[in-house]
Scaffold this motif. Sequence first.
Motif, short mmCIF file in Angstrom:
data_model
loop_
_atom_site.label_atom_id
_atom_site.label_comp_id
_atom_site.label_asym_id
_atom_site.label_seq_id
_atom_site.Cartn_x
_atom_site.Cartn_y
_atom_site.Cartn_z
N ASP A 1 0.82 -1.32 0.02
CA ASP A 1 -0.09 -0.12 0.08
C ASP A 1 0.83 1.44 0.02
O ASP A 1 0.49 2.06 -0.60
CB ASP A 1 -0.88 0.19 1.38
CG ASP A 1 -2.04 -1.10 1.08
OD1 ASP A 1 -2.24 -1.51 -0.02
OD2 ASP A 1 -2.70 -1.16 2.01
N GLU A 2 1.87 1.25 0.90
CA GLU A 2 2.57 2.62 1.03
C GLU A 2 3.55 2.84 -0.22
O GLU A 2 3.74 3.75 -0.94
CB GLU A 2 3.78 2.00 2.38
CG GLU A 2 4.69 3.21 2.32
CD GLU A 2 5.60 3.19 3.67
OE1 GLU A 2 6.84 3.50 3.40
OE2 GLU A 2 5.23 2.41 4.59
N SER A 3 3.85 1.48 -0.78
CA SER A 3 4.78 1.62 -2.12
C SER A 3 3.88 2.08 -3.34
O SER A 3 4.24 3.10 -4.15
CB SER A 3 5.30 0.26 -2.64
OG SER A 3 6.27 -0.34 -1.48
N ASN B 1 1.25 3.92 -2.88
CA ASN B 1 0.81 5.19 -2.99
C ASN B 1 1.96 6.18 -3.49
O ASN B 1 1.82 7.25 -3.75
CB ASN B 1 0.27 5.48 -1.64
CG ASN B 1 -1.02 5.07 -1.46
OD1 ASN B 1 -1.90 4.99 -2.11
ND2 ASN B 1 -1.18 4.69 -0.02
N PHE B 2 3.22 5.87 -2.83
CA PHE B 2 4.41 6.54 -3.17
C PHE B 2 4.56 6.75 -4.69
O PHE B 2 4.82 7.68 -5.26
CB PHE B 2 5.70 6.01 -2.94
CG PHE B 2 6.81 6.86 -2.73
CD1 PHE B 2 7.17 7.80 -1.82
CD2 PHE B 2 7.36 6.85 -4.01
CE1 PHE B 2 8.26 8.58 -1.80
CE2 PHE B 2 8.65 7.72 -4.19
CZ PHE B 2 8.94 8.58 -3.06
#
Length: 73
Positions: free
Chosen positions: A28-30, A32-33
């Motif tokens: 998720d973090e990757s 979004n980034f």
Amino acid sequence: MSIRCTVESAFFIAWSCLEKSGELGPPDESANFLLDAIEAQLRTGERRQLMLANRAIDAYRAAADDRRCRPPR
């Protein structure tokens, strides 16, 4: 090619590259980034898929290096 297709292609290229190299972090973090990095470039007028992907990869790697270099809290 539509903007949507351009973003999808650039994202897939960046994601695949980082995944194959073992650099991909939490999904998720990757995601979004990478999407934020691609979107920021689109706002400047960039539309070339490979350029969008390469710059998103570079930004991701720079942010990962920055996180590794920070002293623990």
